[in-house]
Design a protein around this motif. Sequence first.
Motif, short mmCIF file in Angstrom:
data_model
loop_
_atom_site.label_atom_id
_atom_site.label_comp_id
_atom_site.label_asym_id
_atom_site.label_seq_id
_atom_site.Cartn_x
_atom_site.Cartn_y
_atom_site.Cartn_z
N ASP A 161 0.85 -1.19 0.00
CA ASP A 161 0.00 0.00 0.00
C ASP A 161 0.89 1.24 0.00
O ASP A 161 1.78 1.37 0.85
CB ASP A 161 -0.89 0.01 1.25
CG ASP A 161 -2.01 1.02 1.14
OD1 ASP A 161 -2.74 0.98 0.14
OD2 ASP A 161 -2.15 1.85 2.06
N PRO A 162 0.71 2.17 -0.95
CA PRO A 162 1.60 3.34 -1.02
C PRO A 162 1.51 4.20 0.24
O PRO A 162 0.42 4.46 0.75
CB PRO A 162 1.06 4.11 -2.24
CG PRO A 162 0.29 3.12 -3.03
CD PRO A 162 -0.28 2.16 -2.03
N MET A 163 2.66 4.64 0.72
CA MET A 163 2.70 5.48 1.91
C MET A 163 2.52 6.96 1.59
O MET A 163 2.13 7.75 2.45
CB MET A 163 4.02 5.28 2.66
CG MET A 163 4.15 3.91 3.31
SD MET A 163 2.78 3.52 4.43
CE MET A 163 3.00 4.79 5.69
N GLN A 164 2.80 7.35 0.35
CA GLN A 164 2.63 8.75 -0.05
C GLN A 164 2.05 8.81 -1.44
O GLN A 164 2.39 8.01 -2.31
CB GLN A 164 3.99 9.48 -0.04
CG GLN A 164 4.61 9.65 1.32
CD GLN A 164 5.96 10.33 1.23
OE1 GLN A 164 6.84 9.90 0.48
NE2 GLN A 164 6.15 11.41 1.98
N ARG A 165 1.16 9.76 -1.64
CA ARG A 165 0.59 9.94 -2.96
C ARG A 165 0.23 11.42 -3.12
O ARG A 165 -0.72 11.91 -2.52
CB ARG A 165 -0.65 9.06 -3.14
CG ARG A 165 -1.22 9.07 -4.52
CD ARG A 165 -0.31 8.44 -5.55
NE ARG A 165 -0.40 7.00 -5.63
CZ ARG A 165 0.65 6.21 -5.61
NH1 ARG A 165 1.87 6.70 -5.47
NH2 ARG A 165 0.51 4.91 -5.73
N GLN A 166 1.04 12.11 -3.91
CA GLN A 166 0.81 13.53 -4.16
C GLN A 166 1.35 13.88 -5.55
O GLN A 166 2.53 13.69 -5.82
CB GLN A 166 1.51 14.41 -3.11
CG GLN A 166 1.27 15.90 -3.32
CD GLN A 166 2.13 16.75 -2.40
OE1 GLN A 166 3.17 16.31 -1.91
NE2 GLN A 166 1.70 17.99 -2.15
N PRO A 167 0.50 14.40 -6.43
CA PRO A 167 0.97 14.72 -7.77
C PRO A 167 1.72 16.04 -7.84
O PRO A 167 1.34 17.01 -7.20
CB PRO A 167 -0.33 14.81 -8.57
CG PRO A 167 -1.33 15.31 -7.57
CD PRO A 167 -0.94 14.66 -6.27
N ASP A 168 2.77 16.06 -8.63
CA ASP A 168 3.37 17.31 -9.05
C ASP A 168 2.63 17.70 -10.34
O ASP A 168 2.70 16.96 -11.33
CB ASP A 168 4.86 17.13 -9.31
CG ASP A 168 5.56 18.42 -9.68
OD1 ASP A 168 5.05 19.13 -10.57
OD2 ASP A 168 6.62 18.74 -9.10
N ILE A 169 1.92 18.81 -10.35
CA ILE A 169 1.12 19.18 -11.52
C ILE A 169 1.74 20.35 -12.30
O ILE A 169 1.04 21.05 -13.02
CB ILE A 169 -0.34 19.50 -11.13
CG1 ILE A 169 -0.42 20.67 -10.15
CG2 ILE A 169 -1.02 18.26 -10.55
CD1 ILE A 169 -1.84 21.19 -9.95
N THR A 170 3.04 20.52 -12.15
CA THR A 170 3.73 21.59 -12.88
C THR A 170 3.49 21.50 -14.38
O THR A 170 3.21 22.50 -15.04
CB THR A 170 5.24 21.54 -12.58
OG1 THR A 170 5.45 21.66 -11.18
CG2 THR A 170 5.97 22.67 -13.30
N LEU A 171 3.60 20.27 -14.93
CA LEU A 171 3.38 20.09 -16.36
C LEU A 171 1.96 20.42 -16.78
O LEU A 171 1.73 21.05 -17.82
CB LEU A 171 3.71 18.65 -16.77
CG LEU A 171 5.10 18.36 -17.33
CD1 LEU A 171 5.21 16.88 -17.70
CD2 LEU A 171 5.40 19.23 -18.54
N ALA A 172 0.99 19.99 -15.98
CA ALA A 172 -0.42 20.26 -16.31
C ALA A 172 -0.68 21.76 -16.33
O ALA A 172 -1.42 22.26 -17.19
CB ALA A 172 -1.34 19.57 -15.31
N LYS A 173 -0.09 22.48 -15.39
CA LYS A 173 -0.25 23.93 -15.38
C LYS A 173 0.38 24.56 -16.61
O LYS A 173 -0.19 25.45 -17.25
CB LYS A 173 0.39 24.51 -14.12
CG LYS A 173 -0.35 24.21 -12.83
CD LYS A 173 0.39 24.83 -11.63
CE LYS A 173 -0.33 24.59 -10.34
NZ LYS A 173 0.40 25.17 -9.18
N LYS A 174 1.59 24.09 -16.96
CA LYS A 174 2.34 24.69 -18.07
C LYS A 174 1.75 24.33 -19.43
O LYS A 174 1.56 25.21 -20.28
CB LYS A 174 3.80 24.22 -17.99
CG LYS A 174 4.67 24.74 -19.12
CD LYS A 174 6.09 24.20 -19.01
CE LYS A 174 6.96 24.67 -20.18
NZ LYS A 174 8.34 24.12 -20.09
N ILE A 175 1.47 23.06 -19.64
CA ILE A 175 1.03 22.58 -20.95
C ILE A 175 -0.46 22.81 -21.18
O ILE A 175 -0.88 23.19 -22.28
CB ILE A 175 1.35 21.08 -21.12
CG1 ILE A 175 2.85 20.81 -20.92
CG2 ILE A 175 0.87 20.56 -22.48
CD1 ILE A 175 3.74 21.42 -21.97
N LEU A 176 -1.26 22.57 -20.15
CA LEU A 176 -2.72 22.60 -20.30
C LEU A 176 -3.38 23.83 -19.69
O LEU A 176 -4.57 24.07 -19.91
CB LEU A 176 -3.33 21.35 -19.66
CG LEU A 176 -2.74 20.00 -20.06
CD1 LEU A 176 -3.43 18.87 -19.30
CD2 LEU A 176 -2.87 19.78 -21.57
#
Length: 327
Positions: free
Chosen positions: A272-287
Amino acid sequence: MKKILITGAAGFLGSHLCDRFLKEGYKVFGMDNFITGDSKNISHLANNPDFEFIDHDVTKYIDFEGDLDYILHFASPASPIDYLKIPIQTLKVGSLGTHNLLGLAKAKKARILIASTSEIYGDPLVHPQTEDYYGNVNTIGPRGVYDEAKRFQESITMAYHTFHGVETRIVRIFNTYGPRMRLNDGRVIPAFMGQALRGEDLTVFGDGSQTRSFCYVEDQVEGVYRLLLSDYAHPINIGNPHEITIKDFAEEIIKLTGTTQKIIYKDLPVNDPMQRQPDITLAKKILGWEPKVDRAEGMKITFDYFKSLTEEELYKSEHKDFTGFIK
């Protein structure tokens, strides 16, 4: 009128995507075999002339007549309860199903978006998770059938892009929630909501220090929509970067529901993953995308949805019959 095929159309995310593309003026073909989807999620579209349902298993050859502009591949078991019960089918949807749909996209000269997942990062050693992180996955663990199905899915998609020139898009979806989630499917939000509504104690696995980041379904759909229409072929994280521990989240649910249950603790599942947090830098930049709905607002809407369920739906356990799919 643009034509789009959406697989997994009767699922949680798939049904919301059907709604969005109908709203945008598309002719929508929804495909599902109801292995984990639910017909009630698309029942409101039954009389919509721009929606056509196709009852089909994507792991079988797909014969689609006429032109097609876009494909969204969202067919896959996505909860632990499902993919632990039907591991072979989970692998087949990610491999054979994806192969079939990429072949269809090539034949129709259609652009295809593949729904990948944050689970390709496994139990990450990098935090937050960026798209260039390769992950930490146990290929032979109980979660491996889902994780590896998605990792293979990304690989074959990029192969079709580079070798055949197919227009492909890959979205890595982080924890998403909202109306139409299955109440007892093993994921944290419907599990907590169901326990709270039934007056049961909330079950936290491990000590509750593991983290998740929850994205409201409207935000997720907006990210998928923008990615499909973009010119970016590599994977992009779409999720909410606001991280919370499971223990703190359980306390939020108790406060939201106004119940008096306590939190009980059980052993943490394997891998079971102990950490789950997206880096959304690309989504902000590209989309130009980032989530707009804060957790308090989204959870209130979701709780109201679960409160509207019948007593039979609230108290029944998840008992999907997968007999015909265990091959």
